[in-house]
Design an enzyme around this catalytic site. Structure first.
Site, short mmCIF file in Angstrom:
data_model
loop_
_atom_site.label_atom_id
_atom_site.label_comp_id
_atom_site.label_asym_id
_atom_site.label_seq_id
_atom_site.Cartn_x
_atom_site.Cartn_y
_atom_site.Cartn_z
N GLU A 1 0.96 -1.22 0.03
CA GLU A 1 0.12 0.21 -0.04
C GLU A 1 0.87 1.25 0.02
O GLU A 1 1.97 1.12 0.50
CB GLU A 1 -0.84 0.02 1.28
N CYS B 1 3.58 8.60 1.01
CA CYS B 1 4.19 7.29 1.94
C CYS B 1 4.33 6.13 1.18
O CYS B 1 3.31 5.48 0.85
CB CYS B 1 3.18 7.26 3.21
N CYS C 1 6.68 -6.80 6.50
CA CYS C 1 7.86 -6.28 7.13
C CYS C 1 8.39 -7.46 8.32
O CYS C 1 7.77 -8.25 8.69
CB CYS C 1 7.56 -5.10 7.83
N CYS D 1 7.43 -5.46 15.07
CA CYS D 1 6.91 -4.35 16.10
C CYS D 1 5.57 -4.84 16.53
O CYS D 1 4.68 -4.80 15.89
CB CYS D 1 7.28 -2.83 16.04
N CYS E 1 2.35 -2.94 15.35
CA CYS E 1 2.40 -2.37 14.00
C CYS E 1 1.64 -3.27 13.27
O CYS E 1 2.13 -4.71 13.45
CB CYS E 1 3.69 -2.05 13.52
N CYS F 1 -0.04 5.58 10.11
CA CYS F 1 1.36 4.84 10.72
C CYS F 1 0.97 3.60 11.22
O CYS F 1 0.24 3.47 12.10
CB CYS F 1 1.90 5.73 11.57
N1 SAH Z 1 10.05 0.43 9.43
C1 SAH Z 1 10.17 1.48 9.19
C2 SAH Z 1 9.20 2.26 8.38
C3 SAH Z 1 7.90 2.41 8.95
S1 SAH Z 1 7.59 3.96 9.42
C4 SAH Z 1 10.22 2.01 10.75
O1 SAH Z 1 9.60 1.22 11.62
O2 SAH Z 1 10.71 3.22 10.92
C5 SAH Z 1 6.15 3.75 10.46
C6 SAH Z 1 5.94 4.33 11.67
O3 SAH Z 1 4.76 4.10 12.18
C7 SAH Z 1 7.20 3.96 12.43
O4 SAH Z 1 7.95 4.82 13.22
C8 SAH Z 1 6.38 2.86 13.21
O5 SAH Z 1 7.10 2.47 14.48
C9 SAH Z 1 5.05 3.70 13.38
N2 SAH Z 1 3.79 2.72 13.70
C10 SAH Z 1 3.74 1.53 13.59
N3 SAH Z 1 2.66 1.11 14.12
C11 SAH Z 1 2.01 2.05 14.76
C12 SAH Z 1 0.60 2.39 15.35
N4 SAH Z 1 -0.05 1.50 15.36
N5 SAH Z 1 0.47 3.63 15.60
C13 SAH Z 1 1.23 4.76 15.60
N6 SAH Z 1 2.50 4.63 14.85
C14 SAH Z 1 3.04 3.40 14.55
#
Ligand code: SAH
Length: 373
Positions: free
Chosen positions: A108, A124, A131, A135, A138, A365
């Protein structure tokens, strides 16, 4: 699905997408066209169609003889991604696109238009299908890693957005992509080669690339320390964002499993080195999760850790947690968020809360996931 804490740095599936003009620099494009038995300057014509007009349909390439158009387009501009659907919100200012790649993998991208006195369009993009960083808050991390995307697959997301914008198909009238953030699906620095090539294509002026300002490009990472140093040394001038989410190793081990390899201190040192080498101010991303990481003392500790390294080199982007399927966590209470921000500001750290754009279409995010689509 990955087990809790399990990391996948190398994808199991390695099916290669077809080679595309956007994978190649200008000399290699000319050579590829010559190998097809055509004059090298045809590569420049194709490049202008793709990177300046956002065209890959041979019927629109009237300066290329009809007899060779189809063959050249098939070889140099193969279809990489097909839009499956667009979802819109904010009156069309936020638009999420689901793409099917050549092998059926789904990714996406999200376009966000900002109006007002600093109008801009941010795209974005995804850099991997799924991935491997796992985490737990996420949605992408929970689906695991399918495969790396090629440079051209990454660039194609931007080219199609430029096409839609230039043709006035996005609310707000004709426009251009001003910012590209590698914050979609995937860990960009775990797909280093392709991401680096894609960044080159984004920032090089047409017809080599799209000519997007370097300062408008942000690469976000969980903190793959050697890759951060490598990126700094490329001299690209793009912005680095570090997904920190906790200032202490005990909690970060759980929230960002790569922390079991590179600790908070090592990730922050690498971020600081990135600033020193590039002069670009680094962003620290911090998803605020109710009663998990949103304590004022953690804000204070984060401020201290950042100031220990230097002043004016960093700002913090707290992200109100966006809901994801099956997660037991929610966003912080407003008072807790305010106290966390105040703790950082008291230490002189600039703070900008990230908006939750697109959360109603699962486009914010951490909400990008293509399992079950
Ligand atoms: N893998 C890279 C790129 C993804 S950026 C990274 O982690 O930086 C996406 C951002 O959104 C990252 O900072 C991630 O930690 C954050 N993110 C992931 N899940 C989220 C959520 N449920 N709510 C808010 N931010 C989130």
């Amino acid at each position: 699905m990955p087990r809790p804490g399990e990391l996948t740095l190398v994808p199991a599936r390695r099916g290669k997408p077809p080679r595309h003009l956007a994978d190649l620099d200008v000399p290699d494009r000319r050579q590829a066209v010559a190998e097809l038995g055509e004059k090298p300057f045809r590569a420049d014509q194709l490049s202008r169609h793709y990177f300046a007009r956002y065209v890959s349909d041979p019927r629109e390439m009237t300066d290329v003889p009809a007899s060779v158009r189809d063959a050249l387009a098939t070889e140099m501009l193969p279809t990489l991604a097909t839009p499956v659907r667009h979802l819109e919100t904010d009156g069309g200012d936020t638009r999420k696109t689901l793409w099917r790649l050549f092998d059926g993998a789904l990714v996406e991208s999200v376009l966000m238009r900002y109006r007002g006195d600093r109008p801009r369009v941010t795209l974005c993009v995804s850099s991997q299908a799924g991935c491997g960083m796992n985490c737990p808050f996420c949605a992408t991390g929970q689906q695991g890693l399918t495969r790396n995307m090629s440079a051209a697959e990454i660039v194609e997301q931007v080219v199609v957005a430029e096409r839609m914008l230039s043709r006035g198909e996005v609310a707000g009238g004709p426009g251009r992509v001003t910012n590209v953030v590698f914050m979609g699906m995937g860990e960009p620095l775990a797909n280093y080669r392709a991401v680096l090539t894609a960044v080159h294509r984004l920032v090089e002026p047409a017809p080599a690339g799209l000519g997007i300002g370097r300062r408008g490009v942000t690469v976000s990472t969980v903190g793959l320390v050697p890759a951060i140093d490598k990126l700094a040394a490329e001299g690209l001038g793009v912005t680095l964002a570090l997904s920190l989410h906790a200032p202490d190793d005990e909690l970060r081990d759980e929230l960002v499993p790569i922390n079991t390899r590179w600790k908070v201190g090592e990730a922050l040192d690498a971020a600081y080195r990135y600033y020193q080498t590039t002069g670009r101010r680094v962003s620290i991303e911090y998803a605020l999760i109710r009663d998990i990481n949103d304590h004022a003392w953690r804000g204070d500790l984060l401020g201290r850790l950042l100031n220990q390294r230097g002043r004016g080199w960093v700002h913090v982007n707290p992200i109100p947690l966006n809901p994801t399927p099956g997660s037991k966590w929610t966003a912080s209470r407003p008072e807790a968020q305010a106290a966390f921000v105040a703790a950082l500001e008291e230490r002189g750290i600039p703070v900008t809360i990230r908006d939750t754009r697109g959360s109603d279409i699962d486009g914010a995010c951490g909400q990008l996931a293509t399992v079950g689509d």
